[in-house]
Design a protein around this motif. Structure first.
Motif, mmCIF file in Angstrom:
data_model
loop_
_atom_site.group_PDB
_atom_site.id
_atom_site.type_symbol
_atom_site.label_atom_id
_atom_site.label_comp_id
_atom_site.label_asym_id
_atom_site.label_seq_id
_atom_site.Cartn_x
_atom_site.Cartn_y
_atom_site.Cartn_z
ATOM 1 N N GLY A 251 -7.010 11.799 3.639
ATOM 2 C CA GLY A 251 -5.782 12.002 3.105
ATOM 3 C C GLY A 251 -5.580 10.496 2.159
ATOM 4 N N GLN A 252 -4.551 10.236 1.816
ATOM 5 C CA GLN A 252 -3.962 9.306 0.692
ATOM 6 C C GLN A 252 -4.270 7.801 1.426
ATOM 7 O OE1 GLN A 252 -0.629 10.412 -1.359
ATOM 8 N NE2 GLN A 252 -1.331 11.708 -2.567
ATOM 9 N N ASP A 253 -3.862 8.002 2.881
ATOM 10 C CA ASP A 253 -3.477 6.508 3.459
ATOM 11 C C ASP A 253 -4.954 6.198 4.091
ATOM 12 O OD1 ASP A 253 -2.496 4.209 4.455
ATOM 13 O OD2 ASP A 253 -1.115 5.352 5.795
ATOM 14 N N ASP A 254 -5.904 6.030 3.301
ATOM 15 C CA ASP A 254 -7.287 5.789 4.046
ATOM 16 C C ASP A 254 -7.409 4.552 4.827
ATOM 17 O OD1 ASP A 254 -8.041 8.078 2.393
ATOM 18 O OD2 ASP A 254 -9.240 6.911 1.017
ATOM 19 N N GLU A 255 -6.668 3.617 4.469
ATOM 20 C CA GLU A 255 -6.933 2.366 5.306
ATOM 21 C C GLU A 255 -6.252 2.322 6.620
ATOM 22 O OE1 GLU A 255 -5.773 2.459 2.175
ATOM 23 O OE2 GLU A 255 -7.447 1.641 1.276
ATOM 24 N N THR A 256 -5.767 3.551 7.053
ATOM 25 C CA THR A 256 -5.108 3.746 8.371
ATOM 26 C C THR A 256 -5.624 4.579 9.171
ATOM 27 O OG1 THR A 256 -3.391 5.337 7.646
ATOM 28 C CG2 THR A 256 -2.586 3.009 7.252
ATOM 29 N N ILE A 257 -6.835 5.038 8.701
ATOM 30 C CA ILE A 257 -7.920 5.698 9.960
ATOM 31 C C ILE A 257 -8.271 4.696 10.766
ATOM 32 C CG2 ILE A 257 -9.905 6.780 10.109
ATOM 33 C CD1 ILE A 257 -7.846 8.617 8.952
ATOM 34 N N PRO A 258 -7.906 4.969 12.087
ATOM 35 C CA PRO A 258 -7.830 3.903 13.014
ATOM 36 C C PRO A 258 -9.228 3.423 13.582
ATOM 37 C CG PRO A 258 -7.078 5.791 14.068
ATOM 38 C CD PRO A 258 -7.306 6.268 12.622
ATOM 39 N N GLY A 259 -9.967 3.192 12.792
ATOM 40 C CA GLY A 259 -11.594 2.615 13.225
ATOM 41 C C GLY A 259 -12.350 2.082 12.381
ATOM 42 N N TYR A 260 -13.356 1.361 12.817
ATOM 43 C CA TYR A 260 -14.472 0.924 11.982
ATOM 44 C C TYR A 260 -15.743 1.389 12.262
ATOM 45 C CZ TYR A 260 -10.865 -2.619 11.346
ATOM 46 O OH TYR A 260 -9.700 -3.470 11.087
#
Length: 267
Positions: A251-260
């Motif tokens: 989705g648009q809020d890529d940075e908030t996918i909660p992981g590394y």
């Protein structure tokens, strides 16, 4: 490898592997897993997307490693089979690849036959053991893998279920320490960096159900790679590591996918 006697499946409380299966749309889970999964969704609707992103990361990393000449894979925290599995990806690139799967959930043992279907040239085995018992894992893996040759150690979406008190960093060090130069470490890990309030609520909910969730920061995650050579582009939100066409789109809020996620080479 001698088969491990089956263990009784505990359906009285949720299990991360079965919840993961539910997030991916699988059927190998129980009402208690779905119930907790729905509670997690209410707290953070990104969780199923993260599950798909993790699977895609594993597939890309495996293809990349096989392309670098890696022919041996040790996948700890395998989870319930979801095709394509790691051995299918690796053996598509390198039919002679050897893969050892390891998990502590008895329900995964019930699906071991599906995991063990590989190429005639390669070899695929399953070991039932817990990441907190690295000596058992290494003993079993040595029966299949040549520890004089590089091995890719894969710990996908696993270490956030191992607390610092349980020695998460030491466990990784023990496993990686047994592998030769030229081996690789492949990790993904959940984090609370982006939405701490929702993450804390999820951690508390799982703790009440008897499931540990140790959400580590980027700095804490990066510590797992101390002494290793990070593969470009280094530590990333998983879907931004060597993205490919057809991967899940968060989705648009890529940075908030909660992981590394990251891959690193042992010098």
């Amino acid at each position: 490898m001698e088969p491990t006697p089956p263990m009784e499946i505990d359906t009285s409380r949720p299990h991360p592997a079965r919840m993961y299966d539910w997030y991916l749309g699988g059927k190998d889970n129980y009402p208690v897993d779905e119930a907790m999964g729905r509670q997690m969704l209410a707290l953070d609707p990104r969780v199923p997307v993260m599950a798909r992103v993790n699977r895609a990361f594993m597939q890309r990393a495996t293809r990349w490693l096989a392309g670098q000449g890696i022919r041996q894979f040790l996948d700890v925290g395998t989870g319930i089979p979801t095709e394509p599995n790691l051995h299918q990806v690796a053996q598509t690139v390198a039919p002679d690849a050897r893969v050892v799967y390891c998990d502590n959930d008895p329900i995964v043992l019930a699906h071991a036959a599906a995991l063990l279907r590989g190429t005639d040239e390669g070899l695929t085995e399953y070991l039932q053991a817990d990441v907190r018992d690295p000596d058992t894992i290494l003993e079993g893996a040595r029966k299949v893998l040549d520890f004089n040759q590089p091995v890719a150690l894969s710990l996908i979406a696993l270490l956030h279920f191992v607390s610092d008190e349980d020695g998460a960093h030491e466990l990784v060090g023990r496993l990686l320490g047994a592998l030769p130069s030229g081996s690789y470490l492949v990790l993904t890990h959940a984090t609370a960096d982006f939405k701490p309030e929702e993450s804390k609520a999820a951690t508390d909910k799982l703790k009440a159900a008897g499931v540990t969730l140790a959400l580590r920061s980027r700095e804490e995650f990066t510590r797992f790679f101390d002494g290793l050579e990070l593969v470009d582009p280094g530590v990333q939100v998983p879907h931004l590591w060597h993205p490919e066409l057809g991967d899940p789109v968060p989705g648009q809020d890529d940075e908030t996918i909660p992981g590394y996620g990251a891959v690193a080479r042992k010098p």
